[in-house]
Design an enzyme around this catalytic site. Sequence first.
Site, PDB file in Angstrom:
ATOM      1  N   LYS A  84      36.826  15.293 -14.381  1.00 27.78           N
ATOM      2  CA  LYS A  84      35.644  14.844 -14.958  1.00 27.78           C
ATOM      3  C   LYS A  84      36.152  14.029 -16.141  1.00 27.78           C
ATOM      4  O   LYS A  84      36.803  14.155 -16.995  1.00 27.78           O
ATOM      5  CB  LYS A  84      34.597  15.668 -15.397  1.00 27.78           C
ATOM      6  CG  LYS A  84      33.451  15.273 -15.816  1.00 27.78           C
ATOM      7  CD  LYS A  84      32.968  15.993 -17.236  1.00 27.78           C
ATOM      8  CE  LYS A  84      33.490  15.630 -18.392  1.00 27.78           C
ATOM      9  NZ  LYS A  84      32.887  16.265 -19.504  1.00 27.78           N
TER      10      LYS A  84
ATOM     11  N   ARG B  70       1.019  13.849   6.759  1.00 26.25           N
ATOM     12  CA  ARG B  70       1.932  14.460   8.167  1.00 26.25           C
ATOM     13  C   ARG B  70       3.229  14.682   7.947  1.00 26.25           C
ATOM     14  O   ARG B  70       3.797  15.297   8.800  1.00 26.25           O
ATOM     15  CB  ARG B  70       1.666  13.189   9.057  1.00 26.25           C
ATOM     16  CG  ARG B  70       0.287  13.053   9.471  1.00 26.25           C
ATOM     17  CD  ARG B  70       0.179  11.863  10.330  1.00 26.25           C
ATOM     18  NE  ARG B  70      -0.425  10.644   9.620  1.00 26.25           N
ATOM     19  CZ  ARG B  70      -0.618   9.509  10.004  1.00 26.25           C
ATOM     20  NH1 ARG B  70      -0.545   9.193  11.202  1.00 26.25           N
ATOM     21  NH2 ARG B  70      -0.899   8.507   8.874  1.00 26.25           N
TER      22      ARG B  70
ATOM     23  N   ALA C 128      -0.244   4.498  -1.849  1.00 25.36           N
ATOM     24  CA  ALA C 128      -1.145   5.381  -2.580  1.00 25.36           C
ATOM     25  C   ALA C 128      -1.165   6.815  -1.679  1.00 25.36           C
ATOM     26  O   ALA C 128      -1.662   7.924  -2.308  1.00 25.36           O
ATOM     27  CB  ALA C 128      -2.502   4.931  -2.824  1.00 25.36           C
TER      28      ALA C 128
ATOM     29  N   ARG D  12      52.843  32.301 -24.901  1.00 22.95           N
ATOM     30  CA  ARG D  12      52.554  33.626 -24.006  1.00 22.95           C
ATOM     31  C   ARG D  12      53.515  34.852 -24.748  1.00 22.95           C
ATOM     32  O   ARG D  12      54.666  34.439 -25.424  1.00 22.95           O
ATOM     33  CB  ARG D  12      52.946  33.583 -22.604  1.00 22.95           C
ATOM     34  CG  ARG D  12      54.512  33.166 -22.410  1.00 22.95           C
ATOM     35  CD  ARG D  12      54.897  33.119 -21.082  1.00 22.95           C
ATOM     36  NE  ARG D  12      56.370  33.172 -20.708  1.00 22.95           N
ATOM     37  CZ  ARG D  12      56.730  32.188 -19.891  1.00 22.95           C
ATOM     38  NH1 ARG D  12      56.195  31.442 -19.121  1.00 22.95           N
ATOM     39  NH2 ARG D  12      58.205  32.483 -19.863  1.00 22.95           N
TER      40      ARG D  12
ATOM     41  N   ALA E  68      54.939  28.241 -18.094  1.00 22.74           N
ATOM     42  CA  ALA E  68      53.933  28.843 -17.154  1.00 22.74           C
ATOM     43  C   ALA E  68      53.210  29.860 -17.865  1.00 22.74           C
ATOM     44  O   ALA E  68      53.544  30.619 -18.680  1.00 22.74           O
ATOM     45  CB  ALA E  68      54.569  29.504 -15.855  1.00 22.74           C
TER      46      ALA E  68
ATOM     47  N   LEU F  10       0.675  -1.308  -0.018  1.00 24.80           N
ATOM     48  CA  LEU F  10       0.033   0.163   0.139  1.00 24.80           C
ATOM     49  C   LEU F  10       0.998   1.399  -0.060  1.00 24.80           C
ATOM     50  O   LEU F  10       1.758   1.314   0.884  1.00 24.80           O
ATOM     51  CB  LEU F  10      -0.863  -0.034   1.223  1.00 24.80           C
ATOM     52  CG  LEU F  10      -1.940  -1.201   1.290  1.00 24.80           C
ATOM     53  CD1 LEU F  10      -2.614  -1.190   2.541  1.00 24.80           C
ATOM     54  CD2 LEU F  10      -2.878  -1.344   0.129  1.00 24.80           C
TER      55      LEU F  10
ATOM     56  N   GLY G 265      -8.614   5.734   2.062  1.00 23.11           N
ATOM     57  CA  GLY G 265      -8.344   4.756   3.194  1.00 23.11           C
ATOM     58  C   GLY G 265      -7.753   3.400   2.725  1.00 23.11           C
ATOM     59  O   GLY G 265      -7.762   3.149   1.462  1.00 23.11           O
TER      60      GLY G 265
HETATM   61  C1  UD1 Z   1      -2.175   2.198   9.338  1.00 24.43           C
HETATM   62  C2  UD1 Z   1      -3.171   1.355   9.899  1.00 24.43           C
HETATM   63  C3  UD1 Z   1      -2.779   1.398  11.546  1.00 24.43           C
HETATM   64  C4  UD1 Z   1      -1.553   0.898  11.915  1.00 24.43           C
HETATM   65  C5  UD1 Z   1      -0.276   1.528  10.905  1.00 24.43           C
HETATM   66  C6  UD1 Z   1       0.935   0.913  10.969  1.00 24.43           C
HETATM   67  C7  UD1 Z   1      -5.166   1.807   9.035  1.00 24.43           C
HETATM   68  C8  UD1 Z   1      -6.507   2.305   8.805  1.00 24.43           C
HETATM   69  N1  UD1 Z   1      -4.416   1.868   9.926  1.00 24.43           N
HETATM   70  O1  UD1 Z   1      -2.142   3.706   9.954  1.00 24.43           O
HETATM   71  O2  UD1 Z   1      -3.599   0.583  12.450  1.00 24.43           O
HETATM   72  O3  UD1 Z   1      -1.144   0.888  13.291  1.00 24.43           O
HETATM   73  O4  UD1 Z   1      -0.980   1.818   9.806  1.00 24.43           O
HETATM   74  O5  UD1 Z   1       1.845   1.804  10.436  1.00 24.43           O
HETATM   75  O6  UD1 Z   1      -4.893   0.895   8.059  1.00 24.43           O
HETATM   76  N2  UD1 Z   1      -2.647   3.977   1.809  1.00 24.43           N
HETATM   77  C9  UD1 Z   1      -3.156   3.990   0.672  1.00 24.43           C
HETATM   78  N3  UD1 Z   1      -4.367   4.392   0.312  1.00 24.43           N
HETATM   79  C10 UD1 Z   1      -4.896   5.044   1.096  1.00 24.43           C
HETATM   80  C11 UD1 Z   1      -4.422   5.300   2.371  1.00 24.43           C
HETATM   81  C12 UD1 Z   1      -3.269   4.974   2.819  1.00 24.43           C
HETATM   82  O7  UD1 Z   1      -2.557   3.417  -0.229  1.00 24.43           O
HETATM   83  O8  UD1 Z   1      -6.215   5.530   0.842  1.00 24.43           O
HETATM   84  C13 UD1 Z   1      -1.403   3.494   2.106  1.00 24.43           C
HETATM   85  C14 UD1 Z   1      -0.298   4.691   2.550  1.00 24.43           C
HETATM   86  O9  UD1 Z   1       0.509   5.160   1.582  1.00 24.43           O
HETATM   87  C15 UD1 Z   1       0.582   3.954   3.691  1.00 24.43           C
HETATM   88  C16 UD1 Z   1      -0.421   2.853   4.324  1.00 24.43           C
HETATM   89  O10 UD1 Z   1      -1.438   2.842   3.370  1.00 24.43           O
HETATM   90  O11 UD1 Z   1       1.787   3.328   2.843  1.00 24.43           O
HETATM   91  C17 UD1 Z   1      -0.712   3.022   5.392  1.00 24.43           C
HETATM   92  O12 UD1 Z   1      -1.305   4.317   5.512  1.00 24.43           O
HETATM   93  P1  UD1 Z   1      -1.227   5.463   6.595  1.00 24.43           P
HETATM   94  O13 UD1 Z   1      -2.206   6.684   6.197  1.00 24.43           O
HETATM   95  O14 UD1 Z   1       0.328   5.610   6.741  1.00 24.43           O
HETATM   96  O15 UD1 Z   1      -1.778   4.808   7.682  1.00 24.43           O
HETATM   97  P2  UD1 Z   1      -1.614   4.925   9.355  1.00 24.43           P
HETATM   98  O16 UD1 Z   1      -2.387   6.083   9.797  1.00 24.43           O
HETATM   99  O17 UD1 Z   1      -0.075   4.770   9.597  1.00 24.43           O
HETATM  100 CA    CA Z   2       1.704   4.887   8.524  1.00 25.46          CA
END
Ligand code: UD1
Ligand code: CA
Length: 466
Positions: free
Chosen positions: A354, A16, A11, A443, A426, A9, A81
């Site tokens: 280089k 933050r 995306a 020169r 030189a 994952l 999400g």
């Molecule tokens: C997530 C978990 C949390 C866990 C933590 C561990 C969920 C809801 N929560 O929280 O329980 O403790 O990871 O590190 O899953 N991403 C997508 N698509 C989206 C949203 C996120 O691909 O729509 C990817 C992000 O790029 C990231 C990963 O999913 O790589 C986790 O997402 P992030 O928003 O970092 O979740 P956390 O708040 O850290």
């Molecule tokens: Ca995370």
Amino acid sequence: MKTIVSVILAAGQGKRMKSTLPKVLHPVAGKPMIFYSLALAKSLGINKRIIVLGHQLENIKETVDSIDQEVHLVPQKNQLGTAQAMQEVVPYLTDFSGTILILSADVPLLSATTVKRIIDYHQKERVAGTILTAKLANPAGYGRIIRDGVGKIAEIVEQADLTEEQQNIDEINSGIYCFHSKELFQALALVKKNNRQKEYYLTDVIKILLKKGYTIGSITIDDPTEIIGINDQKTLSQVSQIIYERNALRHMEEGVTIVSPGNSFIEEQVEIGKGTIIYPFTVITSGSRIGQGCRIGPYAHIVESNIGNETVIFSSQVEKSRIGNNTVIGPFAHLRPDNIIGDKVKIGNYVEVKKTIIGQGTKVGHLAYLGDAILGKKVNIGAGTITCNFDGIRKNQTTVEDGAFIGTNNSLVAPVVIGKDAYTAAGSTITENVPAGSLGIARARQQNIIDWVAKKKKQHEEVDKK
Ligand code: UD1
Ligand code: CA
């Protein structure tokens, strides 16, 4: 591993991080964050590998391709999400039945050993899902594992949705899971976004599966540093530091002296010979090889370079170059890519080099630019020598044969050849070849005008009188 696919994952925007760079492209110990999960999935021998990309997809795609060309890219248009991210994967796996390993692109320290443990457990126990958990002294920011009276997992509650009491729970969800595909897909369809963040949480599938009567297992990791998730700049630097210190330790165990491990930045895949000393504020990038008995730094930046034995590199930048034995570089030299520097060479203060080949025992002591040049053995390059390699259209070659002596402040207008044992005077601008054993002097001759100062003074006095 036939009946398993991996999904990374990646995306999310990474709000933050408060950065314009997509989160997964931030460098972690010199490599883009995304590198680690891609390399991990590949190293596990999983044939079908998927990555979900959304935010700044095009920018990230290029990096992904350079790391793993076979990974299948699934776009997630709106990042609603982690559950919705997995929903996007479903259409690509309609024919698949087996284990789905879910990795997170922001958890770069995770080891293959741990992932194998969770896969083994998941497949042996025949559970619908397995969560990798950890107990943290400071669990803030992570989803918490809620267990029932007999210690069985009941659900995962995200940080934003925790009750006052739940805040104290120290067992967290690492975001790494195995699921059986069929059960996961069923549960995903039922995830709602009725939570504080109005997101579709992947963590909600746990509660859903349990309600349907499936079993959920878990593995709790011993070394919680492995599952650190990077959400902000502070954690990003902590994770990089962990990797750098780990690498430094490994080199020290192999006989390298590292004066200040906390201030030495040695990336992965670096070889360093015994007896070499690394002084503080030195960066050595992946793919570099340094021999034995060298002294590197302080303030050396070695980029993908190969350095021989007993060589010294002070406060200098060395990029994609090969350097021999007993050579001294710097302080304040800049070796741009594609140099081959021989043994016992000296490249001193404020010298830029280089695409140049330099033979054994040659000295380029101070303030020079050598580009597209071939220098033989025991050549002496005077201070202020410039190879005029670029004519505005193409780069031309300068050749200085063995034993030649280039006077100070020379312009060597390429293409040009200075023959064996030849000298240039030189201050010369050398536009024609100098035959072996000859002196090239180019020169204007010096002329002294006797009593010029007194005459000048007199002229001024006469003007003033008028
Ligand atoms: C997530 C978990 C949390 C866990 C933590 C561990 C969920 C809801 N929560 O929280 O329980 O403790 O990871 O590190 O899953 N991403 C997508 N698509 C989206 C949203 C996120 O691909 O729509 C990817 C992000 O790029 C990231 C990963 O999913 O790589 C986790 O997402 P992030 O928003 O970092 O979740 P956390 O708040 O850290
Ligand atoms: Ca995370």
